[in-house]
Design an enzyme around this catalytic site. Structure first.
Site, PDB file in Angstrom:
ATOM      1  N   ASP A 193    -125.418  73.775 -82.377  1.00  0.00           N
ATOM      2  CA  ASP A 193    -125.601  74.680 -81.551  1.00  0.00           C
ATOM      3  C   ASP A 193    -124.851  75.992 -81.759  1.00  0.00           C
ATOM      4  O   ASP A 193    -123.628  76.196 -81.336  1.00  0.00           O
ATOM      5  CB  ASP A 193    -125.031  74.198 -80.142  1.00  0.00           C
ATOM      6  CG  ASP A 193    -125.608  75.041 -78.782  1.00  0.00           C
ATOM      7  OD1 ASP A 193    -125.847  76.148 -79.188  1.00  0.00           O
ATOM      8  OD2 ASP A 193    -125.638  74.478 -77.612  1.00  0.00           O
ATOM      9  N   HIS A 198    -120.813  80.832 -76.994  1.00  0.00           N
ATOM     10  CA  HIS A 198    -119.592  80.293 -77.424  1.00  0.00           C
ATOM     11  C   HIS A 198    -118.829  80.631 -78.338  1.00  0.00           C
ATOM     12  O   HIS A 198    -117.697  79.928 -78.744  1.00  0.00           O
ATOM     13  CB  HIS A 198    -120.254  78.640 -77.740  1.00  0.00           C
ATOM     14  CG  HIS A 198    -121.132  77.901 -76.605  1.00  0.00           C
ATOM     15  ND1 HIS A 198    -120.900  77.802 -75.365  1.00  0.00           N
ATOM     16  CD2 HIS A 198    -122.515  77.596 -76.906  1.00  0.00           C
ATOM     17  CE1 HIS A 198    -121.754  77.192 -74.529  1.00  0.00           C
ATOM     18  NE2 HIS A 198    -122.755  77.302 -75.529  1.00  0.00           N
ATOM     19  N   ILE A 213    -117.289  80.445 -73.647  1.00  0.00           N
ATOM     20  CA  ILE A 213    -117.086  79.376 -72.800  1.00  0.00           C
ATOM     21  C   ILE A 213    -117.528  78.007 -73.859  1.00  0.00           C
ATOM     22  O   ILE A 213    -117.985  78.299 -74.958  1.00  0.00           O
ATOM     23  CB  ILE A 213    -118.128  79.173 -71.510  1.00  0.00           C
ATOM     24  CG1 ILE A 213    -119.407  79.151 -72.087  1.00  0.00           C
ATOM     25  CG2 ILE A 213    -117.777  80.153 -70.764  1.00  0.00           C
ATOM     26  CD1 ILE A 213    -120.600  78.855 -70.879  1.00  0.00           C
ATOM     27  N   GLY A 216    -121.408  72.759 -72.891  1.00  0.00           N
ATOM     28  CA  GLY A 216    -121.412  71.636 -72.115  1.00  0.00           C
ATOM     29  C   GLY A 216    -121.585  70.159 -72.859  1.00  0.00           C
ATOM     30  O   GLY A 216    -120.986  69.326 -72.397  1.00  0.00           O
TER      31      GLY A 216
END
Length: 288
Positions: A193, A198, A213, A216
């Site tokens: 990903d 991110h 961030i 998840g």
């Protein structure tokens, strides 16, 4: 209306993907296995050549395998209509293992849209992916992914099933604490990903975040490790299924507290928090 609810049932062609020992090692490090674990370095997940230790794969690794339900022009997501990808949010993630996840394997995967629901201000798209081990033609794992697309609801469609039940109101039976690294997202992104949300501060700022961030699914993997060690005595063959709802982003470097309620009979509930903030909610796990 840009979304097409009749796309339910749309299915991808079977596609083949593989992973090897190195991929399993990298995934384990990406979700904190090693120095962040208070019980040791988890060498069965982070090394392949330790004397007397057989390498194993973490059960949650299956959520990054099989090519991804939303990847490529053949993805069933290409059949649901038009939408702004920037308004798509990963809402829930689940999986079921039909046998222990191998350290190395090749699978044939098929993804299918199982539901498109009208949540008012958003649409909810649910996808399922089934992976078959090509070595024996037996089912290996099934993943379920729920995606919220903001601004695409309101057409008067089925609202879908009610949300998963909440965790018990009593205190947890177990609380496992893991600290994430300040560079955790930079490590985890190597599992596939590469979303700049991110890693790129300017991209994160455009999305309303002060800093990039954490993925998840990285938080999901940390949580899976806590469940594995607490409920399954660190034996991945006993880990059968897991489901959780993403409720708040995590910043790299924050500390995760995984609260676990063991209900007996091979089932438990969990909730992952950063301080008082719930980041992974309404969690369920099945184990032997």
């Amino acid at each position: 209306m840009p979304l097409d609810p009749t796309a339910v049932g749309a299915e991808s062609a079977a596609h083949t993907s593989s992973w090897r020992s190195k991929d399993a090692l990298l995934y384990a490090l990406g979700v904190g296995a090693g120095v962040t674990d208070p019980t040791g370095f988890e060498l069965e997940y982070t090394t392949e050549n330790t004397k007397g230790v057989e390498q194993k794969a973490l059960p949650t690794m299956c959520v990054v395998l099989g090519g991804g339900v939303g990847a490529g022009p053949d993805s069933p997501m290409a059949k649901i209509g038009t939408y702004n990808p920037a308004l798509l949010v990963h809402g829930e993630q689940g999986f079921a293992l039909h046998k222990p996840l191998p350290v190395e394997a090749t699978v044939s995967s098929v993804s299918r849209i199982t539901g498109i629901y009208d949540k008012g201000k958003a649409a909810l798209v649910v996808l399922e992916s089934n992976a078959t081990d090509t070595a024996d033609d037996q089912p290996l794992f099934t993943t379920t992914t729920s995606l919220f697309i903001r601004g695409e609801g309101g057409w008067g469609g089925d609202r879908g099933p009610s949300g998963p039940s909440k965790v018990p109101e009593r205190g947890a039976d177990h609380v496992v604490t893991y600290a994430t690294r300040s560079d955790q997202a930079l490590l985890y992104r190597l599992n596939g990903d590469r979303n700049p949300l991110h890693s790129d501060p300017s991209f994160a700022a455009a999305g309303g975040f002060d800093t990039p961030i954490l993925h998840g699914l990285c938080t999901y993997g940390f949580t899976g490790r806590a469940l594995l060690h607490t409920l399954c005595d660190s034996d991945p063959a006993r880990f059968k299924a897991m489901h959780g709802r993403f409720s708040s982003p995590v910043l790299p470097g924050e500390t995760l507290d995984v609260h676990i309620w063991d209900e007996g009979g091979g089932s438990a509930r969990f909730q992952t928090r950063v301080g008082d903030r719930v980041v992974l909610d309404a969690g369920t796990v099945a184990y032997e």
